[in-house]
Design a protein around this motif. Sequence first.
Motif, short mmCIF file in Angstrom:
data_model
loop_
_atom_site.label_atom_id
_atom_site.label_comp_id
_atom_site.label_asym_id
_atom_site.label_seq_id
_atom_site.Cartn_x
_atom_site.Cartn_y
_atom_site.Cartn_z
N ALA A 31 -60.66 -31.97 -9.29
CA ALA A 31 -59.92 -30.93 -10.01
C ALA A 31 -58.44 -31.30 -10.12
CB ALA A 31 -60.08 -29.58 -9.32
N ALA A 32 -57.88 -31.81 -9.05
CA ALA A 32 -56.47 -32.22 -9.06
C ALA A 32 -56.27 -33.41 -10.00
CB ALA A 32 -56.02 -32.58 -7.65
N ARG A 33 -57.25 -34.30 -10.03
CA ARG A 33 -57.17 -35.48 -10.91
C ARG A 33 -57.14 -35.05 -12.38
NH1 ARG A 33 -61.35 -38.99 -8.99
NH2 ARG A 33 -59.77 -39.65 -7.54
N TRP A 34 -58.00 -34.13 -12.77
CA TRP A 34 -58.03 -33.69 -14.17
C TRP A 34 -56.78 -32.91 -14.55
CZ3 TRP A 34 -60.85 -35.91 -17.60
CH2 TRP A 34 -62.05 -36.51 -17.23
N LEU A 35 -56.31 -32.08 -13.64
CA LEU A 35 -55.08 -31.33 -13.91
C LEU A 35 -53.90 -32.29 -14.03
CD1 LEU A 35 -53.60 -28.63 -14.25
CD2 LEU A 35 -53.31 -28.61 -11.76
N ALA A 36 -53.84 -33.27 -13.15
CA ALA A 36 -52.74 -34.25 -13.20
C ALA A 36 -52.78 -35.04 -14.51
CB ALA A 36 -52.82 -35.20 -12.01
N LEU A 37 -53.97 -35.40 -14.97
CA LEU A 37 -54.08 -36.10 -16.26
C LEU A 37 -53.58 -35.24 -17.40
CD1 LEU A 37 -57.51 -37.94 -15.84
CD2 LEU A 37 -55.23 -38.98 -16.03
N ALA A 38 -53.88 -33.95 -17.35
CA ALA A 38 -53.40 -33.04 -18.40
C ALA A 38 -51.87 -32.91 -18.36
CB ALA A 38 -54.05 -31.67 -18.25
N VAL A 39 -51.30 -32.83 -17.16
CA VAL A 39 -49.84 -32.72 -17.01
C VAL A 39 -49.18 -34.01 -17.51
CG1 VAL A 39 -47.97 -32.59 -15.31
CG2 VAL A 39 -49.91 -31.02 -15.17
N ILE A 40 -49.74 -35.15 -17.15
CA ILE A 40 -49.19 -36.43 -17.58
C ILE A 40 -49.26 -36.56 -19.10
CG2 ILE A 40 -49.53 -38.92 -17.52
CD1 ILE A 40 -50.57 -38.44 -14.60
#
Length: 123
Positions: A31-40
Amino acid sequence: MWQRLKAWAGALKREVAALYLATRDPRTPAAARWLALAVIAYALSPIDLIPDFIPVLGYLDDLLLLPLGIWLCLHLIPDAVMQDCRRQAATRPPAALGRRGAILVIALYGALVAAGVGWWLTP
């Protein structure tokens, strides 16, 4: 004041680079990985939710959404992972992340366009 703002922008840039490295770390939750990709993708994207030419509101989304997204990611990613990634981001040249970031943004927007066209063409 200008120096403080410049330092803050540099720190924000390093955090985005550290988030990118955290997405590649196997210790990062999905979940953190997908959110981080969206933020990036949002940070690197030339397209904003609210265009910058709109007075005040144009920059408000950048000043609120990006730090809020980073803050949320930092709470979801384990501290040990972020410490390792910050160390790597501090020693890694920013240009090394440029091409991969551009590919990420292009892929994300390509997927959004394909989904939009698919939705539009569906009877």
